[in-house]
Design an enzyme around this catalytic site. Structure first.
Site, PDB file in Angstrom:
ATOM      1  N   GLY A   1      15.061  29.956  24.155  1.00 53.53           N
ATOM      2  CA  GLY A   1      14.350  30.918  25.002  1.00 53.53           C
ATOM      3  C   GLY A   1      15.068  31.142  26.306  1.00 53.53           C
ATOM      4  O   GLY A   1      15.942  30.350  26.694  1.00 53.53           O
TER       5      GLY A   1
ATOM      6  N   THR B   1      11.409  29.390  31.038  1.00 51.93           N
ATOM      7  CA  THR B   1      10.203  29.592  30.233  1.00 51.93           C
ATOM      8  C   THR B   1       9.484  28.274  29.936  1.00 51.93           C
ATOM      9  O   THR B   1       8.484  28.262  29.223  1.00 51.93           O
ATOM     10  CB  THR B   1      10.535  30.299  28.913  1.00 51.93           C
ATOM     11  OG1 THR B   1      11.691  29.698  28.354  1.00 51.93           O
ATOM     12  CG2 THR B   1      10.769  31.762  29.136  1.00 51.93           C
ATOM     13  N   GLY B   2      10.017  27.181  30.424  1.00 51.58           N
ATOM     14  CA  GLY B   2       9.307  25.907  30.283  1.00 51.58           C
ATOM     15  C   GLY B   2       9.831  25.024  29.162  1.00 51.58           C
ATOM     16  O   GLY B   2       9.097  24.173  28.657  1.00 51.58           O
TER      17      GLY B   2
ATOM     18  N   HIS C   1      10.787  61.245  50.144  1.00 50.51           N
ATOM     19  CA  HIS C   1      11.418  60.774  48.906  1.00 50.51           C
ATOM     20  C   HIS C   1      10.409  59.944  48.086  1.00 50.51           C
ATOM     21  O   HIS C   1      10.181  60.212  46.906  1.00 50.51           O
ATOM     22  CB  HIS C   1      12.641  59.930  49.271  1.00 50.51           C
ATOM     23  CG  HIS C   1      13.433  59.449  48.103  1.00 50.51           C
ATOM     24  ND1 HIS C   1      14.668  59.958  47.783  1.00 50.51           N
ATOM     25  CD2 HIS C   1      13.170  58.510  47.168  1.00 50.51           C
ATOM     26  CE1 HIS C   1      15.134  59.348  46.700  1.00 50.51           C
ATOM     27  NE2 HIS C   1      14.230  58.454  46.315  1.00 50.51           N
ATOM     28  N   GLU C   2       9.785  58.981  48.733  1.00 51.12           N
ATOM     29  CA  GLU C   2       8.837  58.110  48.016  1.00 51.12           C
ATOM     30  C   GLU C   2       7.602  58.899  47.596  1.00 51.12           C
ATOM     31  O   GLU C   2       7.068  58.686  46.500  1.00 51.12           O
ATOM     32  CB  GLU C   2       8.428  56.910  48.881  1.00 51.12           C
ATOM     33  CG  GLU C   2       9.573  55.963  49.256  1.00 51.12           C
ATOM     34  CD  GLU C   2      10.377  55.484  48.068  1.00 51.12           C
ATOM     35  OE1 GLU C   2       9.815  55.330  46.965  1.00 51.12           O
ATOM     36  OE2 GLU C   2      11.602  55.278  48.223  1.00 51.12           O
TER      37      GLU C   2
HETATM   38  P1  ADP Z   1      13.636  25.979  31.275  1.00 53.86           P
HETATM   39  O1  ADP Z   1      13.941  24.588  30.880  1.00 53.86           O
HETATM   40  O2  ADP Z   1      13.080  26.807  30.150  1.00 53.86           O
HETATM   41  O3  ADP Z   1      14.721  26.704  31.998  1.00 53.86           O
HETATM   42  P2  ADP Z   1      11.803  24.680  33.039  1.00 53.86           P
HETATM   43  O4  ADP Z   1      11.018  23.875  32.077  1.00 53.86           O
HETATM   44  O5  ADP Z   1      12.871  23.978  33.782  1.00 53.86           O
HETATM   45  O6  ADP Z   1      12.425  25.939  32.328  1.00 53.86           O
HETATM   46  O7  ADP Z   1      10.801  25.392  34.036  1.00 53.86           O
HETATM   47  C1  ADP Z   1      10.934  25.328  35.428  1.00 53.86           C
HETATM   48  C2  ADP Z   1       9.591  25.249  36.094  1.00 53.86           C
HETATM   49  O8  ADP Z   1       8.831  26.431  35.877  1.00 53.86           O
HETATM   50  C3  ADP Z   1       8.717  24.140  35.550  1.00 53.86           C
HETATM   51  O9  ADP Z   1       8.956  22.953  36.226  1.00 53.86           O
HETATM   52  C4  ADP Z   1       7.310  24.658  35.798  1.00 53.86           C
HETATM   53  O10 ADP Z   1       6.898  24.391  37.109  1.00 53.86           O
HETATM   54  C5  ADP Z   1       7.460  26.146  35.648  1.00 53.86           C
HETATM   55  N1  ADP Z   1       7.118  26.580  34.282  1.00 53.86           N
HETATM   56  C6  ADP Z   1       7.954  27.173  33.406  1.00 53.86           C
HETATM   57  N2  ADP Z   1       7.316  27.460  32.264  1.00 53.86           N
HETATM   58  C7  ADP Z   1       6.057  27.025  32.391  1.00 53.86           C
HETATM   59  C8  ADP Z   1       4.917  27.026  31.521  1.00 53.86           C
HETATM   60  N3  ADP Z   1       4.969  27.538  30.302  1.00 53.86           N
HETATM   61  N4  ADP Z   1       3.766  26.484  31.985  1.00 53.86           N
HETATM   62  C9  ADP Z   1       3.697  25.979  33.229  1.00 53.86           C
HETATM   63  N5  ADP Z   1       4.737  25.949  34.088  1.00 53.86           N
HETATM   64  C10 ADP Z   1       5.915  26.466  33.693  1.00 53.86           C
END
Ligand code: ADP
Length: 597
Positions: free
Chosen positions: A197, A201-202, A418-419
């Site tokens: 991913g 994205t966690g 413009h905006e």
């Molecule tokens: P990746 O490893 O996919 O690059 P990380 O796990 O390092 O991402 O995510 C960085 C931070 O972003 C986490 O420490 C958390 O605080 C937040 N975060 C990312 N995804 C989530 C999620 N699905 N739920 C809660 N927090 C998240």
């Protein structure tokens, strides 16, 4: 937090050796200074010679050492010419029974013992410093970091918005908790799980939560830790990582950025060779431990396409789990997880914030909550308000406000029209995304911003929506022409984005009279000119189609703004007065202008 395990005995030995050498050098130097004999005046020496008290003399380069008959040893410094031009004096001494010795002058460049020792000490110190700066990079393989006992334990509760991925990995938690239950019936649990991913994205969070749920240690390493220019170092680090892992009954080994080490093999450069060795070692290690052992390797990547196929074979990273950007519900859930950690007012509407953050990753949302907390703290509030959350979102989306940038009145007026041009076109075309905010406060690199927010996440675009987008983008320049009677460079980004959309419509999405064909101009981008190379004549037709779409958008915007001049004027004037307008204010203003017209 994570703490590195540093055991560096060699480091201490080098320090001790340097200290000893230095101490010896200083000792020798001081010792020599202390045993130095007493120096007497030259006249005294002549007196001793005359009275026959001298037993032995030793002529050195510039001094004379003398031993008296009473046992004392002394030293004197003669005039320079005395030692060369006094042959009778030597004969006289010899006649008196004095033993005469001549010490050869030291060879030029020869070092005394103390100087040698000092140089040795210095070199040792130098070596020690070099060792310190390179240690761990060259000699000692790096170690994985493991989570410490006192660290905050991450569980599935901390991970939101990625329910499918969570479901997929739940089984691993059960296995890690009770490996016997699985091995008793001969079940084989995946040794390797690949989380795929985009960044933020966690993935790391999910891997940590598996360890947290199962109550096992979490060993963390990054693929880039294994990439070294020295052949064999990366492989040694992989060995060390798995050696550490085997010390535990069960654990999670997490390798971030697997693509840094796991790229397809091939190539002949030295760096390829090193990477191949590292990758081979990783494959060997993964094959080497039993599936019943309780070690699960989890790796993360956002480029599964470039991974070596050998990594994805059964018995290695055979389970692949997608961890994508969250949808609307997911974003709300993630905001809720992070809002739990801060003081947020109860009226804050997280659903509306989530709606206004399409395409945000979990990390972006965590950052948004943190920015809001900082804003509230700066303003001296004890709670984060909904407005703080909105300002933080705008900051992340549109860039930081640059209030210090002073614009000339002409620039301000031009920017307002413009905006207003963008905004009026967006408000009048039904398929456009609803307006969220219009501002003429410079943000990031833009002088002003018209922000639209979709009702729901978009995964596909209709032709009607894209045509509308182009018309909205044209609205800015059209307003300049109609109301200011000039053109400015402020439209450059609009033009670029519109051209980009039109190009995609014609060349990739089959939305022109040229039909369902993919076109790519020769040499458009590196390496991909072959499959869709097109003839000169076709290229001309492609250009014509793109032009047609862009001109269509321009004409539509011009027609709309020309018929709604009052609305543009009202909006521009309000902007000049208030600098920023929210969705409701824009709606009211436009309704009033409509009623007057
Ligand atoms: P990746 O490893 O996919 O690059 P990380 O796990 O390092 O991402 O995510 C960085 C931070 O972003 C986490 O420490 C958390 O605080 C937040 N975060 C990312 N995804 C989530 C999620 N699905 N739920 C809660 N927090 C998240």
């Amino acid at each position: 937090m994570l703490s590195p395990l540093f055991h560096r005995p060699r480091f201490l030995i080098a320090a001790a050796v340097a200290a000893v050498i230095l101490a010896v050098a200083v000792g020798v130097y001081v010792g020599r200074r202390q045993t130095t004999t007493q120096t007497i005046a030259f006249s005294e020496f002549l007196q001793y010679a005359k009275t026959g008290q001298i037993a032995r003399v030793a002529f050195a380069d510039r001094t004379i050492d003398l031993a008296l008959r009473d046992g004392r040893t002394l030293k004197t410094v003669p005039p320079p010419e005395f030692l060369t031009a006094n042959a009778p004096f030597y004969t006289e001494l010899a006649d008196r029974g004095v033993r005469i010795e001549v010490q050869p002058a030291p060879e030029p460049g020869a070092l005394s013992l103390s100087a040698l020792a000092l140089a040795g000490g210095f070199l040792a110190l130098l070596g020690f410093t070099v060792y310190r700066t390179t240690a761990g990079r060259i000699h000692t393989p790096g170690r994985a970091k493991i989570a410490e006992r006192g660290d905050h334990v991450v569980t599935f509760q901390d991970v939101a918005g990625v329910d499918e991925a969570k479901d997929e990995v739940k089984e691993i938690v059960d296995f890690l908790k009770e490996p016997e239950r699985y091995s008793a019936i001969g079940g084989r649990i995946p040794k390797g799980v690949l989380l795929i991913g985009p960044p933020g994205t966690g993935k790391t969070l999910l891997a940590r939560s598996i360890a947290g749920e199962a109550g096992v240690p979490f060993l963390f390493a990054s693929g880039s830790d294994f990439v070294e220019m020295y052949a064999g170092v990366g492989a040694a680090r992989v060995r060390r990582l798995f050696k550490d892992a085997r010390r535990h009954k069960s654990c999670i080994v997490f390798i971030d950025e697997l693509d840094a080490v796991g790229r397809s093999r091939g190539g002949s450069s030295l760096s390829h060779e090193e990477r191949e060795q590292t990758l081979n070692q990783l494959l060997v290690e993964m094959d080497g431990f039993e599936a019943t052992l309780g070690i699960v390797v989890i790796a993360a990547t956002n480029r599964p396409d470039i991974l070596d196929p050998a990594l994805l074979r059964p018995g290695r990273f055979d389970r692949q789990v997608m961890v994508g950007n969250p949808d609307l519900r997911g974003r709300e859930a993630i905001l809720r997880v992070h809002a739990r950690k801060v003081a947020l007012e109860s009226e804050a509407n997280l659903r509306s914030i989530a709606r206004g953050t399409p395409g945000f990753s979990g990390a972006d949302l965590a950052n948004l909550v943190n920015e809001a907390a900082l804003l509230a703290a700066r303003a001296g509030r004890s709670e984060i308000t909904h407005r703080d959350m909105e300002s933080s979102r705008d900051k992340v989306l549109m860039g930081v406000e640059r209030r210090s940038l002073t614009l000339s009145e002409l620039d301000r007026v031009n920017c307002a029209y413009h905006e207003a041009g963008h905004a009026v076109v967006a408000a009048l075309l039904p398929s456009a995304d609803p307006l969220h905010k219009v501002t003429i406060v410079p943000r990031g690199r833009a002088m002003g911003v018209t922000m639209q927010l979709p009702e729901a996440d978009r995964h596909t675009y209709t032709k009607g929506y894209l045509d509308t987008q182009i018309a909205v983008l044209m609205g800015g320049r059209v307003a300049e022409e109609l109301f200011m009677h000039h053109m400015t460079s402020g439209a450059s980004n609009d033009i670029e984005r519109a051209t980009d959309i039109a190009q995609h419509m014609v060349c990739e999405w089959g939305m022109s009279s040229l039909g369902m064909r993919a076109f790519r101009k020769a040499g458009n981008s590196f390496g991909d000119d072959k499959p869709h190379a097109i003839s000169e004549a076709t290229a001309r037709r492609v250009d014509e189609e793109i032009e047609k779409i862009l001109n269509g958008g321009y004409d539509r915007a011009r027609d709309l703004l020309d018929r709604n001049r009052e609305a543009v004027k009202a909006l521009a004037e309000a902007l000049l007065e208030q600098e920023a307008l929210e969705a409701d204010e824009i709606k009211t203003l436009l309704a009033q202008a409509n009623a007057q017209a």
